[in-house]
Each structure stands twice: as structure tokens, then as C-alpha cells.
Design a protein around this motif. Structure first.
Motif, mmCIF file in Angstrom:
data_model
loop_
_atom_site.group_PDB
_atom_site.id
_atom_site.type_symbol
_atom_site.label_atom_id
_atom_site.label_comp_id
_atom_site.label_asym_id
_atom_site.label_seq_id
_atom_site.Cartn_x
_atom_site.Cartn_y
_atom_site.Cartn_z
ATOM 1 N N THR A 29 0.827 -1.196 0.000
ATOM 2 C CA THR A 29 0.000 0.000 0.000
ATOM 3 C C THR A 29 0.867 1.253 0.000
ATOM 4 O O THR A 29 2.024 1.246 0.433
ATOM 5 C CB THR A 29 -0.909 0.029 1.239
ATOM 6 N N ASP A 30 0.279 2.369 -0.452
ATOM 7 C CA ASP A 30 0.939 3.673 -0.510
ATOM 8 C C ASP A 30 2.186 3.627 -1.394
ATOM 9 O O ASP A 30 2.600 2.579 -1.874
ATOM 10 C CB ASP A 30 1.287 4.181 0.884
ATOM 11 N N ARG A 31 2.765 4.770 -1.554
ATOM 12 C CA ARG A 31 3.917 4.876 -2.444
ATOM 13 C C ARG A 31 5.213 4.939 -1.646
ATOM 14 O O ARG A 31 5.491 5.915 -0.946
ATOM 15 C CB ARG A 31 3.795 6.123 -3.313
ATOM 16 N N ILE A 32 5.989 3.882 -1.777
ATOM 17 C CA ILE A 32 7.340 3.879 -1.225
ATOM 18 C C ILE A 32 8.262 3.386 -2.322
ATOM 19 O O ILE A 32 7.806 2.772 -3.296
ATOM 20 C CB ILE A 32 7.464 2.996 0.038
ATOM 21 N N SER A 33 9.527 3.639 -2.176
ATOM 22 C CA SER A 33 10.454 3.285 -3.248
ATOM 23 C C SER A 33 10.554 1.772 -3.410
ATOM 24 O O SER A 33 10.359 1.010 -2.453
ATOM 25 C CB SER A 33 11.846 3.856 -2.949
ATOM 26 N N VAL A 34 10.868 1.363 -4.637
ATOM 27 C CA VAL A 34 11.032 -0.063 -4.925
ATOM 28 C C VAL A 34 12.165 -0.645 -4.090
ATOM 29 O O VAL A 34 12.064 -1.761 -3.564
ATOM 30 C CB VAL A 34 11.310 -0.277 -6.425
ATOM 31 N N ALA A 35 13.233 0.125 -3.930
ATOM 32 C CA ALA A 35 14.384 -0.361 -3.174
ATOM 33 C C ALA A 35 14.015 -0.613 -1.712
ATOM 34 O O ALA A 35 14.402 -1.634 -1.123
ATOM 35 C CB ALA A 35 15.524 0.662 -3.248
ATOM 36 N N THR A 36 13.236 0.314 -1.135
ATOM 37 C CA THR A 36 12.816 0.133 0.266
ATOM 38 C C THR A 36 11.898 -1.067 0.399
ATOM 39 O O THR A 36 12.022 -1.874 1.328
ATOM 40 C CB THR A 36 12.111 1.398 0.776
ATOM 41 N N ARG A 37 10.958 -1.192 -0.531
ATOM 42 C CA ARG A 37 10.013 -2.316 -0.477
ATOM 43 C C ARG A 37 10.769 -3.646 -0.552
ATOM 44 O O ARG A 37 10.500 -4.570 0.227
ATOM 45 C CB ARG A 37 8.995 -2.211 -1.606
ATOM 46 N N GLU A 38 11.708 -3.755 -1.483
ATOM 47 C CA GLU A 38 12.456 -5.000 -1.629
ATOM 48 C C GLU A 38 13.329 -5.272 -0.406
ATOM 49 O O GLU A 38 13.456 -6.424 0.033
ATOM 50 C CB GLU A 38 13.303 -4.946 -2.901
ATOM 51 N N HIS A 39 13.910 -4.226 0.149
ATOM 52 C CA HIS A 39 14.758 -4.392 1.341
ATOM 53 C C HIS A 39 13.937 -4.914 2.519
ATOM 54 O O HIS A 39 14.358 -5.849 3.221
ATOM 55 C CB HIS A 39 15.396 -3.048 1.697
ATOM 56 N N VAL A 40 12.756 -4.342 2.727
ATOM 57 C CA VAL A 40 11.906 -4.781 3.838
ATOM 58 C C VAL A 40 11.437 -6.211 3.604
ATOM 59 O O VAL A 40 11.428 -7.041 4.533
ATOM 60 C CB VAL A 40 10.707 -3.835 3.999
ATOM 61 N N ARG A 41 11.055 -6.533 2.383
ATOM 62 C CA ARG A 41 10.576 -7.886 2.098
ATOM 63 C C ARG A 41 11.693 -8.916 2.246
ATOM 64 O O ARG A 41 11.459 -10.027 2.738
ATOM 65 C CB ARG A 41 9.964 -7.933 0.695
ATOM 66 N N ASP A 42 12.887 -8.564 1.812
ATOM 67 C CA ASP A 42 14.027 -9.478 1.987
ATOM 68 C C ASP A 42 14.310 -9.703 3.474
ATOM 69 O O ASP A 42 14.614 -10.836 3.899
ATOM 70 C CB ASP A 42 15.265 -8.909 1.305
ATOM 71 N N THR A 43 14.199 -8.642 4.253
ATOM 72 C CA THR A 43 14.426 -8.760 5.692
ATOM 73 C C THR A 43 13.372 -9.655 6.334
ATOM 74 O O THR A 43 13.693 -10.514 7.174
ATOM 75 C CB THR A 43 14.392 -7.367 6.350
ATOM 76 N N ALA A 44 12.115 -9.445 5.940
ATOM 77 C CA ALA A 44 11.031 -10.266 6.485
ATOM 78 C C ALA A 44 11.236 -11.733 6.148
ATOM 79 O O ALA A 44 11.022 -12.618 6.995
ATOM 80 C CB ALA A 44 9.689 -9.773 5.942
ATOM 81 N N LEU A 45 11.665 -11.998 4.923
ATOM 82 C CA LEU A 45 11.902 -13.378 4.513
ATOM 83 C C LEU A 45 13.047 -13.995 5.309
ATOM 84 O O LEU A 45 12.967 -15.145 5.752
ATOM 85 C CB LEU A 45 12.212 -13.416 3.005
ATOM 86 N N ARG A 46 14.102 -13.229 5.525
ATOM 87 C CA ARG A 46 15.262 -13.731 6.269
ATOM 88 C C ARG A 46 14.903 -14.052 7.722
ATOM 89 O O ARG A 46 15.365 -15.047 8.288
ATOM 90 C CB ARG A 46 16.385 -12.691 6.218
ATOM 91 N N LEU A 47 14.025 -13.248 8.298
ATOM 92 C CA LEU A 47 13.629 -13.451 9.689
ATOM 93 C C LEU A 47 12.536 -14.501 9.854
ATOM 94 O O LEU A 47 12.252 -14.940 10.966
ATOM 95 C CB LEU A 47 13.146 -12.126 10.298
#
Length: 331
Positions: A29-47
Motif C-alpha cells: 500500500t501507498d507509495r514507497i520506493s522499490v528499493a525500500t520495499r524490496e529491502h523490507v521484504r528481503d528482511t522479512a523473509l530472512r527473519l
């Protein structure tokens, strides 16, 4: 000791972003950068973070549940479509709510009422084939509706189904490629729309090669017994027949019995090709194939139907899947 669950706050801290940004990245949701979105998703997957599906559905205003309406879920063809639909929906974190009923008016009305009473995000209608149209129910829902392995007569509907014309073309092209020229066709009833389209596709390929059917098309039933009877009749009329395109694998199995009873060798004397890839549907997939056939694309239909339903930019009309030639021992 019970394993401690990873929370959204844990993900935010590990990614070095705010809780709000982590939520936006994972919910899309909302507009955030692609880089931030991918970084957060990668972190969530790692955890090993997993969404709370119920909380997310409330946040999004959607249930993440898709209603699936079928006509006899036990049908071997429908089962394959349903399985691949469920797999695709699951991969996209969508639940599937299945209603299995005849497509008669009373049963359809009851299923529609029950589905509308649920908090669903969309509906997939799974048919049992392309022989006849399914009644359109799109205007009875306020959520998207997609039709799979069937068709309707409503141009605005979103439909994913088998390409019967190409199925016929594929079968005829294979027989011609093996050097056959005296080709006949055994199929089901003449008022069956799949029959007509498959025959039209095969006829077009023969015409392009300067050929016609070696005998009048044999119309009957989708049964082995009919295939056996029709093959015998064809040999009486055309003794030098060298190939038969059968509208289904069931017909082809019967036709093979008829040919062998008449002393013909398959494929040396008469080549055979069917439609459906029944051996893969019903038996161990590792077993040796016998019947050359055309696979109509059931798994692809289920996957694409689910993708179409979840695509916000879906467009009305029919999307055909490509049939696949399965070469075995009979052609």
C-alpha cells in the motif's frame, strides 16, 4: 520451549525503517520506493516473518478468499484445473472456498446466494469442458468473475479455456508429418461445439495440404465402444485407411481395439491420435505412454484463471492456452 513469533516490529527494527514503512512495504500500500520495499521484504523473509492474514484482510478491506464454483468437482478434467487454481491462489496467499454443484438454474441460484453471503474477493467458475456454453453469472456479483475450462456467450466475460481449433490443427499436423494421407475422423455428437471446432481445425490443415477426409466424419459419443464400432465401419468403407484422428482418448482406445480386431497394426498400418492425455490424468505419470495425444492444457488453464482474477488490469474476452502434442506409440 515454543518458538517465538517474529513480529512486524522485529522486521522494522532489523530493516532500519519505521513500523509504518514496514507495514506499507509488506502490504503493497501507498507509495514507497522499490528499493525500500524490496529491502523490507528481503528482511522479512530472512527473519521468517509471516503476515497475520486476518489482520491484513481487515486492513485491506478484503478477505483474501476466492469463491470457486464448479460443475462436478470429481470430474477428472475439473480436478486438474481446480488443483492448479488452488496452487496458484495459495502462492499468492489467497484462500479458496469451493462450491460444487450442477450448473442447472436452481443449483446455480443456490450457490450464488451462498457465495454472495460470504466475504469473497472474486469468483472462478470451473467447467468440465468446451462442449457447450456455461450461463454467465458475472452480473450477479459485485466482485470479479473469471471462467475456466468453459466459455459463455457474453463477450464482456473474462474466460480462460482450451483452444479446440488448435487442438484439431495439432492432431492433423502430426498425422501428416508421419506421412499419412488417408485420414479419417471419429468424434462425438455433431451439435457439440468442441467437436465442431476441433474438426474445423483439423479440416483446415488437411485442406492446406490439398487433402480431404478419407471418409465422412463419424459422429457418435465420447465412448470407447463408439470408437471401436466406428473404426470397424471405416475399414469397411476405406480399406486403405492409414490414420484416424479421434476426438478424445476414450474414442481412440476403442478405435485401437477395432483396428486390431480387423487385423490392422497400430501404427504400422493405421496411425491413431486422440485428445486429452488421459493416461497422464488417470495413471502413474512415470508409466510408459502408449497413446499419442493432444494435451489441452488443464494445468495452465487453472493457473492463468487465478492470475487473471487477481490482475487488476484484466480485460474481457477469451484467453486460450496452447495445446501440447504428446508423442507416444500410436502415431
Amino acid at each position: 520451549m515454543a518458538e517465538q513469533l517474529v513480529t512486524l516490529n522485529d522486521v522494522a527494527e532489523a530493516a532500519g525503517v519505521s513500523l509504518s514503512t514496514a507495514s506499507k512495504a509488506l502490504n503493497g500500500t501507498d507509495r514507497i520506493s522499490v528499493a525500500t520495499r524490496e529491502h523490507v521484504r528481503d528482511t522479512a523473509l530472512r527473519l521468517g516473518f509471516r503476515h497475520n492474514a486476518l489482520a491484513r484482510s481487515f486492513a485491506r478491506g478484503r478477505s483474501q478468499t476466492i469463491g470457486v464454483l464448479t460443475h462436478r468437482a470429481s470430474n477428472p478434467f475439473s480436478r486438474v484445473v481446480l488443483a492448479s487454481t488452488a496452487t496458484e491462489l495459495g502462492a499468492r496467499e489467497q484462500a479458496m472456498l469451493l462450491y460444487d454443484a450442477r450448473f442447472g438454474e436452481a443449483d446455480m441460484d443456490e450457490s450464488i446466494l451462498q457465495l454472495r453471503a460470504r466475504r469473497i474477493d472474486g469468483v472462478i467458475v470451473v467447467g468440465t469442458g468446451t462442449s457447450h456454453a456455461t450461463p454467465s453469472i458475472t452480473d450477479r456479483f459485485d466482485v470479479p468473475v473469471v471462467y475456466a475450462f468453459t466459455f459463455t456467450e457474453e463477450p464482456a466475460d473474462v474466460i480462460v479455456t482450451a483452444d479446440d481449433v488448435r487442438i484439431g490443427r495439432t492432431a492433423a499436423a502430426r498425422l501428416l508429418a508421419t506421412g499419412r494421407r488417408r485420414i479419417a475422423h471419429i468424434t462425438a455428437t455433431a451439435d457439440d461445439e468442441a467437436v465442431q471446432r476441433r474438426m474445423a481445425g483439423a479440416s483446415a490443415v488437411l485442406a492446406e495440404a490439398g487433402l480431404e477426409w478419407a471418409a465422412d466424419v463419424r459422429y457418435g459419443r465420447w465412448h470407447e465402444g463408439w470408437g471401436e464400432q466406428a473404426a470397424g465401419d471405416l475399414l469397411d468403407e476405406v480399406p486403405d485407411l492409414d490414420a484416424i484422428f479421434c476426438g478424445s482418448d476414450a474414442i481412440a482406445r476403442g478405435a485401437e481395439r477395432g483396428l486390431r480386431t480387423a487385423g490392422r497394426r497400430v501404427p504400422d498400418d493405421v496411425a491413431l491420435i486422440g485428445v486429452d492425455n488421459w493416461e497422464q490424468l488417470m495413471y502413474d505419470q512415470s508409466s510408459q505412454r502408449h497413446l499419442t495425444t493432444v494435451e489441452v492444457g488443464l494445468e495452465q488453464i487453472g493457473r492463468l484463471a487465478a492470475r487473471q482474477l487477481l490482475d487488476p488490469e484484466r480485460e474481457p474476452g477469451i484467453r486460450f492456452v496452447d495445446p501440447q502434442l504428446v508423442i507416444a506409440q500410436t502415431a
